[in-house]
Structures are given as C-alpha cells and as structure tokens.
Write a protein that holds these residues in place. Sequence first.
Motif, PDB file in Angstrom:
ATOM      1  N   LEU A   1      -2.533  -1.405 -13.387  1.00 23.64           N
ATOM      2  CA  LEU A   1      -1.794  -2.230 -14.347  1.00 23.64           C
ATOM      3  C   LEU A   1      -2.408  -3.618 -14.559  1.00 23.64           C
ATOM      4  N   ASN A   2      -2.892  -4.221 -13.477  1.00 22.18           N
ATOM      5  CA  ASN A   2      -3.446  -5.585 -13.541  1.00 22.18           C
ATOM      6  C   ASN A   2      -2.455  -6.601 -14.104  1.00 22.18           C
ATOM      7  N   PHE A   3      -1.223  -6.499 -13.648  1.00 24.63           N
ATOM      8  CA  PHE A   3      -0.167  -7.371 -14.162  1.00 24.63           C
ATOM      9  C   PHE A   3      -0.082  -8.725 -13.451  1.00 24.63           C
ATOM     10  N   ALA A   4      -0.718  -8.867 -12.315  1.00 23.70           N
ATOM     11  CA  ALA A   4      -0.448 -10.012 -11.435  1.00 23.70           C
ATOM     12  C   ALA A   4      -0.554 -11.361 -12.140  1.00 23.70           C
ATOM     13  N   ASN A   5      -1.583 -11.559 -12.933  1.00 22.12           N
ATOM     14  CA  ASN A   5      -1.787 -12.873 -13.557  1.00 22.12           C
ATOM     15  C   ASN A   5      -0.829 -13.144 -14.716  1.00 22.12           C
TER      16      ASN A   5
END
Length: 234
Positions: free
Chosen positions: A226-230
């Motif tokens: 997903l790469n949602f962290a930022n």
Amino acid sequence: MTATEKLAAYIKAHPHAFGKVVDVDLLRDKLYPLDLTISNTDLTAELVSDTAAFSQYVDERLAANKCRYAVGGYMEHRTIYNRSELFGTEGEPRRLHLGVDIWGPAGTPVYAPIAGVVHSFADNNYFGDYGPTIILQHQLEGFTLYSLYGHLSRTSIEGLAVGDIIKKDQQIAALGNIDENGSWPPHLHFQLMLHIGDAKGDYPGVGYFSRKDEYAQNIPNPELVLNFANAIKA
C-alpha cells in the motif's frame, strides 16, 4: 524469515511490481488512522453494535480531518469484535486483526495490485463476517502470494470464475454497503497470505492474540504494497 521480511525482499528486488489497491494520490491525499483498540474511548459497545451509528462515526472522522480514507489495523488488538458471536465469546475470543482496513464510501473501486488469477470467491453472508469476498493467487519468484478482498458489493462476485486472469491495476470489485458487506461501515479488508491451505472464498481476517507470532510467519504487512505511511495524517 517472517512473511513480511520475505515479501519485503521480493519488493526490494522488484520495486515496481505492485500497483494500487484503491485510487489514492499519495502525494496529496491524507489518510486518517482509525484506531479500533480499547484506547479509543469513542467506541462504546452501543456505538459499534449499531452499524448505522458506527458508519456515521467513521464518516464524521473522515470529514472532520479532511481525509479521503481511513486506514489501519494490521496486527491491531481490537475490542470491537464483541459485536458478533462470530469471533467467539468463550475461552480466548478472536480479537487480533490480520489485515489492513481501508474505510471509504460504498462503491469505491478496488483494484488488484499485481497480476494473478481468481483463486476463489464467496458471499460470507453472516453478521460481522466479510460478506462478498475475493481471493486472488499470485505466482512470484520463489513463492506464491494470496491476496484477500473482503466486505465487497455483491455485484463484485457476479460473473467471476475460478481461474480468471487478473491484470495488475485491474478493477476487480467495489466496496459494499452495510446491507451486503457483513453489516460493517463500508470498507475494504485487504490481507496478504503466503499459504491458505484448502481455504476457498474465505480466510480468517481476525485471529487469536496468543498466536500473533505464528501469524507473522504467514501474513505479511500489507503496508509493503500500500505504501500509505507517508500519507497518514499526523
């Protein structure tokens, strides 16, 4: 090596292998971190047992924080599952959430982040369950990965067939409404697994806290894809 470490190693070697699960601009959109643990005192038993009220709560959190989606849940120990006997009432109940939830409006498109085939699908039509669910199978270098999509619309599984070829970034489903998705506020349960045994159209998305280390050997953190962290609102 845990499942997360194994998938992370694959992604490091193939940085562009995965695409999107939902439409999101990770440079502009903000995502609300929805806490469903006991520390969120807003989540009274009365609130979470009333699906309409629970849905309104999620919508209000999104609006107040100007966020497109609410997200969270991987290996989160949740108390909200006492709303359904599905998760057990005697002995150790199931309370450990094994995937990531993406909360948004019913009808929100859902995509396959990597090419694969339809492994199985089912309408798990029980209060608190997944409702319509799709499992995809992906053959990567050296291992097989399964992805599960739960709480979908019923139209999402119409016309599907086991073995259907799915392309990367292909829309495969849409979020269901509260009358078809297991009686939850509209959201996607997205989960990854390395092995699923003989499971078809269903695989546990909530487990036992005492088995957390065991689950970690099979269930990678979906954040790798997903790469949602930022984009999560501070």
